[in-house]
Write a protein that holds these residues in place. Structure first.
Motif, PDB file in Angstrom:
ATOM      1  N   LEU A 114      96.075   7.486 -67.678  1.00  0.00           N
ATOM      2  CA  LEU A 114      96.091   8.201 -68.953  1.00  0.00           C
ATOM      3  C   LEU A 114      94.737   8.113 -69.649  1.00  0.00           C
ATOM      4  CD1 LEU A 114      97.767   9.709 -71.137  1.00  0.00           C
ATOM      5  CD2 LEU A 114      98.342   7.461 -72.081  1.00  0.00           C
ATOM      6  N   PHE A 115      94.121   6.916 -69.583  1.00  0.00           N
ATOM      7  CA  PHE A 115      92.827   6.709 -70.234  1.00  0.00           C
ATOM      8  C   PHE A 115      91.656   6.843 -69.257  1.00  0.00           C
ATOM      9  CE2 PHE A 115      95.808   4.579 -73.090  1.00  0.00           C
ATOM     10  CZ  PHE A 115      95.404   5.084 -74.320  1.00  0.00           C
ATOM     11  N   LYS A 116      91.952   7.324 -68.041  1.00  0.00           N
ATOM     12  CA  LYS A 116      90.929   7.565 -67.018  1.00  0.00           C
ATOM     13  C   LYS A 116      90.130   6.295 -66.701  1.00  0.00           C
ATOM     14  CE  LYS A 116      90.565  12.453 -68.217  1.00  0.00           C
ATOM     15  NZ  LYS A 116      89.696  13.561 -68.669  1.00  0.00           N
ATOM     16  N   LEU A 117      90.867   5.209 -66.520  1.00  0.00           N
ATOM     17  CA  LEU A 117      90.261   3.926 -66.167  1.00  0.00           C
ATOM     18  C   LEU A 117      90.408   3.689 -64.672  1.00  0.00           C
ATOM     19  CD1 LEU A 117      91.820   1.786 -69.051  1.00  0.00           C
ATOM     20  CD2 LEU A 117      89.550   2.839 -69.014  1.00  0.00           C
ATOM     21  N   GLN A 118      89.674   2.732 -64.183  1.00  0.00           N
ATOM     22  CA  GLN A 118      89.778   2.367 -62.776  1.00  0.00           C
ATOM     23  C   GLN A 118      91.163   1.775 -62.511  1.00  0.00           C
ATOM     24  OE1 GLN A 118      86.812  -0.428 -61.522  1.00  0.00           O
ATOM     25  NE2 GLN A 118      87.398  -0.368 -59.371  1.00  0.00           N
ATOM     26  N   ASP A 119      91.678   2.037 -61.335  1.00  0.00           N
ATOM     27  CA  ASP A 119      92.965   1.492 -60.927  1.00  0.00           C
ATOM     28  C   ASP A 119      92.903  -0.035 -61.030  1.00  0.00           C
ATOM     29  OD1 ASP A 119      95.173   0.483 -59.391  1.00  0.00           O
ATOM     30  OD2 ASP A 119      95.300   2.408 -58.377  1.00  0.00           O
ATOM     31  N   PRO A 120      93.807  -0.669 -61.793  1.00  0.00           N
ATOM     32  CA  PRO A 120      93.753  -2.130 -61.978  1.00  0.00           C
ATOM     33  C   PRO A 120      93.943  -2.925 -60.694  1.00  0.00           C
ATOM     34  CG  PRO A 120      95.812  -1.234 -62.821  1.00  0.00           C
ATOM     35  CD  PRO A 120      94.916  -0.064 -62.536  1.00  0.00           C
ATOM     36  N   ARG A 121      94.417  -2.265 -59.656  1.00  0.00           N
ATOM     37  CA  ARG A 121      94.569  -2.955 -58.373  1.00  0.00           C
ATOM     38  C   ARG A 121      93.241  -3.075 -57.633  1.00  0.00           C
ATOM     39  NH1 ARG A 121      99.138   0.987 -56.158  1.00  0.00           N
ATOM     40  NH2 ARG A 121      97.664   2.414 -57.173  1.00  0.00           N
ATOM     41  N   GLN A 122      92.188  -2.451 -58.194  1.00  0.00           N
ATOM     42  CA  GLN A 122      90.899  -2.410 -57.503  1.00  0.00           C
ATOM     43  C   GLN A 122      89.822  -3.267 -58.157  1.00  0.00           C
ATOM     44  OE1 GLN A 122      89.981   1.770 -57.250  1.00  0.00           O
ATOM     45  NE2 GLN A 122      91.631   2.201 -55.801  1.00  0.00           N
ATOM     46  N   PHE A 123      90.183  -4.061 -59.163  1.00  0.00           N
ATOM     47  CA  PHE A 123      89.192  -4.952 -59.780  1.00  0.00           C
ATOM     48  C   PHE A 123      89.888  -6.170 -60.369  1.00  0.00           C
ATOM     49  CE2 PHE A 123      90.557  -2.190 -63.229  1.00  0.00           C
ATOM     50  CZ  PHE A 123      90.684  -3.060 -64.312  1.00  0.00           C
TER      51      PHE A 123
ATOM     52  N   LEU B 247      93.252  -5.256 -69.421  1.00  0.00           N
ATOM     53  CA  LEU B 247      92.368  -5.696 -70.504  1.00  0.00           C
ATOM     54  C   LEU B 247      90.968  -5.995 -69.982  1.00  0.00           C
ATOM     55  CD1 LEU B 247      92.070  -6.395 -73.491  1.00  0.00           C
ATOM     56  CD2 LEU B 247      92.885  -8.703 -72.970  1.00  0.00           C
ATOM     57  N   ARG B 248      90.878  -6.413 -68.736  1.00  0.00           N
ATOM     58  CA  ARG B 248      89.565  -6.681 -68.138  1.00  0.00           C
ATOM     59  C   ARG B 248      88.709  -5.419 -68.035  1.00  0.00           C
ATOM     60  NH1 ARG B 248      92.721 -10.459 -64.843  1.00  0.00           N
ATOM     61  NH2 ARG B 248      91.956 -12.581 -65.205  1.00  0.00           N
ATOM     62  N   SER B 249      89.349  -4.278 -68.140  1.00  0.00           N
ATOM     63  CA  SER B 249      88.590  -3.022 -68.115  1.00  0.00           C
ATOM     64  C   SER B 249      87.853  -2.827 -69.428  1.00  0.00           C
ATOM     65  CB  SER B 249      89.530  -1.836 -67.878  1.00  0.00           C
ATOM     66  OG  SER B 249      90.329  -1.591 -69.027  1.00  0.00           O
ATOM     67  N   GLY B 250      88.232  -3.610 -70.446  1.00  0.00           N
ATOM     68  CA  GLY B 250      87.615  -3.489 -71.753  1.00  0.00           C
ATOM     69  C   GLY B 250      88.345  -2.539 -72.680  1.00  0.00           C
ATOM     70  N   HIS B 251      89.436  -1.913 -72.199  1.00  0.00           N
ATOM     71  CA  HIS B 251      90.181  -0.947 -73.008  1.00  0.00           C
ATOM     72  C   HIS B 251      91.414  -1.642 -73.602  1.00  0.00           C
ATOM     73  CE1 HIS B 251      91.788   2.789 -74.460  1.00  0.00           C
ATOM     74  NE2 HIS B 251      90.808   3.493 -73.889  1.00  0.00           N
ATOM     75  N   LYS B 252      91.301  -2.061 -74.859  1.00  0.00           N
ATOM     76  CA  LYS B 252      92.367  -2.835 -75.496  1.00  0.00           C
ATOM     77  C   LYS B 252      93.635  -2.024 -75.721  1.00  0.00           C
ATOM     78  CE  LYS B 252      89.197  -6.006 -77.828  1.00  0.00           C
ATOM     79  NZ  LYS B 252      88.733  -6.523 -79.136  1.00  0.00           N
ATOM     80  N   ILE B 253      93.487  -0.743 -76.038  1.00  0.00           N
ATOM     81  CA  ILE B 253      94.666   0.085 -76.283  1.00  0.00           C
ATOM     82  C   ILE B 253      95.475   0.252 -75.003  1.00  0.00           C
ATOM     83  CG2 ILE B 253      95.478   2.386 -76.930  1.00  0.00           C
ATOM     84  CD1 ILE B 253      93.122   2.599 -78.828  1.00  0.00           C
ATOM     85  N   ALA B 254      94.783   0.495 -73.895  1.00  0.00           N
ATOM     86  CA  ALA B 254      95.464   0.633 -72.607  1.00  0.00           C
ATOM     87  C   ALA B 254      96.187  -0.659 -72.241  1.00  0.00           C
ATOM     88  CB  ALA B 254      94.463   1.005 -71.516  1.00  0.00           C
ATOM     89  N   ALA B 255      95.535  -1.784 -72.484  1.00  0.00           N
ATOM     90  CA  ALA B 255      96.143  -3.072 -72.183  1.00  0.00           C
ATOM     91  C   ALA B 255      97.373  -3.314 -73.060  1.00  0.00           C
ATOM     92  CB  ALA B 255      95.121  -4.189 -72.395  1.00  0.00           C
TER      93      ALA B 255
ATOM     94  N   SER C 181      87.615 -13.236 -68.466  1.00  0.00           N
ATOM     95  CA  SER C 181      86.360 -12.812 -69.069  1.00  0.00           C
ATOM     96  C   SER C 181      86.193 -11.323 -68.869  1.00  0.00           C
ATOM     97  CB  SER C 181      85.176 -13.548 -68.435  1.00  0.00           C
ATOM     98  OG  SER C 181      83.954 -12.987 -68.877  1.00  0.00           O
ATOM     99  N   LYS C 182      86.230 -10.570 -69.941  1.00  0.00           N
ATOM    100  CA  LYS C 182      86.060  -9.114 -69.853  1.00  0.00           C
ATOM    101  C   LYS C 182      84.670  -8.754 -69.329  1.00  0.00           C
ATOM    102  CE  LYS C 182      87.196  -8.427 -74.150  1.00  0.00           C
ATOM    103  NZ  LYS C 182      87.410  -7.716 -75.420  1.00  0.00           N
ATOM    104  N   LYS C 183      83.654  -9.484 -69.784  1.00  0.00           N
ATOM    105  CA  LYS C 183      82.283  -9.179 -69.369  1.00  0.00           C
ATOM    106  C   LYS C 183      82.101  -9.369 -67.882  1.00  0.00           C
ATOM    107  CE  LYS C 183      80.035 -10.227 -73.788  1.00  0.00           C
ATOM    108  NZ  LYS C 183      79.032 -11.079 -74.465  1.00  0.00           N
ATOM    109  N   ALA C 184      82.685 -10.465 -67.362  1.00  0.00           N
ATOM    110  CA  ALA C 184      82.525 -10.763 -65.934  1.00  0.00           C
ATOM    111  C   ALA C 184      83.170  -9.680 -65.086  1.00  0.00           C
ATOM    112  CB  ALA C 184      83.157 -12.118 -65.611  1.00  0.00           C
TER     113      ALA C 184
END
Length: 211
Positions: A28-37, A48-56, A202-205
């Motif tokens: 929906l938010f055009k983020l990377q598939d969470p299974r891939q990172f 949340l590690r993607s940095g998108h708090k609303i999606a998380a 760590s979101k940055k990492a």
């Protein structure tokens, strides 16, 4: 007929649990598939590690809500049959762990377990959320927080339910099974924790790892 209705309810609960909100919100938010990172887990913490708090947040709400709504509906249809409710509780949790929409793969079940407990025993759920938050804030390991909460869940239910004489054997077995399954799903994390290889949140990492 009760057995048949319970089986139907369990199947519906499993399908509800199978809805992969982490994948849905990421698309929906055009983020990377969470299974891939990150941890590779299709759950709210990894989103949340993607940095998108609303999606998380939406993932967390969706995963918890599906656990809650399945049990809540079972409570309405089987108000005097706690065994049927307990079976539905385990079924919706299994749906999240082994989603039919993800080739019988899925998340680790923390949010869905909380949703189930919010419907079954709100006080227990609140206490476990507090435990999770405290451990996570102290050590920054989402997996460790989940494991400690899962280990405490059956014992806390016993303590709380025996205090006010509302113990239910079927519900206790359901909570015990969910706790065991949740711990089992974290088996890789347990190994990493014991060997000091588990990565702290760590979101940055995770962002760097993606690029």
């Amino acid at each position: 007929m009760l057995v048949l209705y319970t089986i139907i309810a369990a199947i519906i609960a499993y399908l509800i649990g199978s809805i992969p909100f982490a994948i849905i919100t990421s698309r929906l938010f055009k983020l990377q598939d969470p299974r891939q990172f990150g941890s590779g887990n299709p759950g709210a913490t990894n989103v949340l590690r993607s940095g998108h708090k609303i999606a998380a947040a939406l993932t967390l709400f969706g995963d918890a809500f599906k656990g809650w709504i399945a049990v809540y509906l079972a409570q309405q249809y089987f108000p005097h049959h706690t065994t049927s409710i307990a079976i539905v509780a385990v079924a919706v949790f299994l749906g999240h762990l082994y989603s039919v929409f993800l080739s019988f793969k899925g998340g680790k079940g923390v949010a869905t377990a909380i949703g189930v407990l919010l419907a079954c025993d709100p006080m227990l759920a609140i206490i476990l959320i507090i435990i999770w938050l405290l451990v996570f804030l102290l050590f920054r390991y989402s997996s460790l927080a989940a494991l400690i909460a899962a280990l405490n869940a059956p014992f806390l239910y016993l303590i709380l339910s025996l205090q006010d004489y509302r113990f239910d054997g079927s519900l206790f077995v359901a909570i015990l099974l969910i706790s065991i399954l949740l711990i089992y799903r974290h088996k890789a994390n347990i190994t990493k924790l014991l060997t000091g290889k588990e990565a702290k949140f760590s979101k940055k990492a995770s962002r760097k790892k993606r690029h």
